[in-house]
Design a protein around this motif. Sequence first.
Motif, PDB file in Angstrom:
ATOM      1  N   GLU A  83      12.162 -16.998  31.129  1.00  0.00           N
ATOM      2  CA  GLU A  83      13.169 -17.840  29.638  1.00  0.00           C
ATOM      3  C   GLU A  83      14.191 -18.644  30.672  1.00  0.00           C
ATOM      4  O   GLU A  83      14.551 -18.352  31.957  1.00  0.00           O
ATOM      5  CB  GLU A  83      14.315 -16.611  29.387  1.00  0.00           C
ATOM      6  CG  GLU A  83      15.350 -17.270  28.428  1.00  0.00           C
ATOM      7  CD  GLU A  83      15.319 -15.864  27.086  1.00  0.00           C
ATOM      8  OE1 GLU A  83      17.294 -16.441  27.540  1.00  0.00           O
ATOM      9  OE2 GLU A  83      14.901 -15.393  26.884  1.00  0.00           O
TER      10      GLU A  83
ATOM     11  N   ARG B  34      10.500 -22.801  20.199  1.00  0.00           N
ATOM     12  CA  ARG B  34      10.928 -21.596  20.477  1.00  0.00           C
ATOM     13  C   ARG B  34       8.997 -21.123  21.053  1.00  0.00           C
ATOM     14  O   ARG B  34       8.665 -21.072  22.119  1.00  0.00           O
ATOM     15  CB  ARG B  34      11.388 -20.776  20.325  1.00  0.00           C
ATOM     16  CG  ARG B  34      11.475 -19.467  21.257  1.00  0.00           C
ATOM     17  CD  ARG B  34      12.355 -18.469  20.692  1.00  0.00           C
ATOM     18  NE  ARG B  34      11.630 -17.578  19.807  1.00  0.00           N
ATOM     19  CZ  ARG B  34      10.590 -16.794  19.393  1.00  0.00           C
ATOM     20  NH1 ARG B  34      10.182 -16.574  20.967  1.00  0.00           N
ATOM     21  NH2 ARG B  34       9.975 -16.238  18.798  1.00  0.00           N
TER      22      ARG B  34
ATOM     23  N   ARG C 296      20.517 -21.441  25.118  1.00  0.00           N
ATOM     24  CA  ARG C 296      19.763 -20.836  24.406  1.00  0.00           C
ATOM     25  C   ARG C 296      19.863 -20.372  23.486  1.00  0.00           C
ATOM     26  O   ARG C 296      19.491 -20.168  22.778  1.00  0.00           O
ATOM     27  CB  ARG C 296      18.497 -20.249  25.833  1.00  0.00           C
ATOM     28  CG  ARG C 296      16.577 -19.815  24.380  1.00  0.00           C
ATOM     29  CD  ARG C 296      16.279 -19.255  25.824  1.00  0.00           C
ATOM     30  NE  ARG C 296      14.898 -19.546  25.653  1.00  0.00           N
ATOM     31  CZ  ARG C 296      14.002 -20.251  25.601  1.00  0.00           C
ATOM     32  NH1 ARG C 296      13.947 -21.797  25.923  1.00  0.00           N
ATOM     33  NH2 ARG C 296      12.661 -19.821  24.978  1.00  0.00           N
TER      34      ARG C 296
END
Length: 524
Positions: free
Chosen positions: A110, A130, A181
């Motif tokens: 990530e 995503r 994010r």
Amino acid sequence: MNSFVAPEIQWAALSPILVVVGAAILGVVVATFVPKTSRRTVQVFVALAAPLVALVLVAWRWSVVVGGGESTLVAGQLAEDGPTLAIQMVLCLVALVGFAVMASRLPSGEEAFAPQGAAAPGSPYEEAARKAGLEQTEVFPLALFSLAGMLVFPMANDLLVLFVALEVLSLPLYVLTALARRRRVLSQEASLKYFLLGAFSSALFLFGVALLYGFSGSLGYADLGTAAEMTVGMDGMAVIGFLLVLVGLLFKVGAVPFHAWVPDVYQGAPTPVTGFMAAATKTAAFGAILRLLYVAAPGFGWDLEPVLWTVAIASMLVGTVLAIVQTDIKRILAYSSVAHAGFALVAIATLSPSGPSSLIFYLLAYGLATVGAFAVITLVRERDAEGNVTGEATHLSQWAGLGRRHPVLAGMMTLFLLSFTGIPLTAGFVGKFVAFVSAVEGGAWPLVVVAVVASAAAAFFYVRIIVLMFFTEPEESERPGSDAVTPGALTGVALWVCAIATVVLGVWPTPVLDLLAQAAKFVV
């Protein structure tokens, strides 16, 4: 009829800026044509190579300028001198470590940025992006464009060029702030606040430019300095014009009362962007303030000095007091940056000859510690009941016991916090010392007294974090537990560079201080 004469452009002197701009444009091309599988790798390479090459070119230009090379460029609209090159070196170094933190990923893969910035938070479109593994590689050219504006900022010898550089610096940061994010709504709210307040400050900046043009008939700094001695009966217009221009620049450094955007933006922006923005934007804006005060406005020093004193004192006191009552570590560092803007202003509040070199060293010390501290924050993460890593653990209670579980990471954070405090043997101590000495040389000892008291008070919230990390047991609470993840290679390198530089500049600052003393001469 006058014929237009094209100015001679010294391309070699502009080479650091051209490299960064060229890399930013190349990044846009990469985002368009390079396959997704290798796009991010290429973007990261370009983003890290650009400030490194620019740093080498700035060092080369330093040798040319010291040897008596060109000092004014593009018909006098830009200036290449010691302070410009010193600030550009700081900017390139801060950008290099800042971009390394931006490029790093968690062990899970990530990154800090949303998979699709245009997606509404919580929408099916965002979830689909995503799951598809989309990545925002455009953040790197955006950051490079912002760096290009920052490099022009201290070179600007003309108010119009300064305004263009201000917008080139600012616009990419408005976008980057909105790309977190996690906590997407908070990130977009921060971006909107930053944009609106930035637009307001730019309007005041332009109004000040109009008044100064009416006063001097020119936008060049040298002409403004000359008009201060030649023009009679228009001092009021000039003083108001300079104050309005300073408002636009003080907004960028987050000084009181132009600091309203700082806590929300620092908290909402992706943490790597916060670190880069906190260090680099402050450095560039102070570079522009230096040239404005020392080249364009020395004739109005008596009028502007009370304003600088007031802003410095207000920034130190407000930033310190509000930082004490915060419980979110990013907001603590945000208000800390407000206080540090005041400490930095102390160095130049009296326009003393040693002010420029003192300020540049302070910015170098503060910038490295800031990027390092925010890099640590990116690694301290929440864990859910199943032990999965989720968002950043920014509440102070979640940092309890971190030093026992991860002593090296907590030790680095302690080093950066001690540097912010101004503890001896750190770069922050030397930075504050030379700034205070510069102020005393200019007769501003009352300002130094306030700064020392504010520094002592600020030690409370820095030491509180250290005590939490090493001497406090984690308590059961409703908040998710926290742990530190293993830093990626780039973040690890950035952390060690910042930590080592913070120690070296605190233990052996003489070579850097001597170089900056040589640099502190402005071209008028």
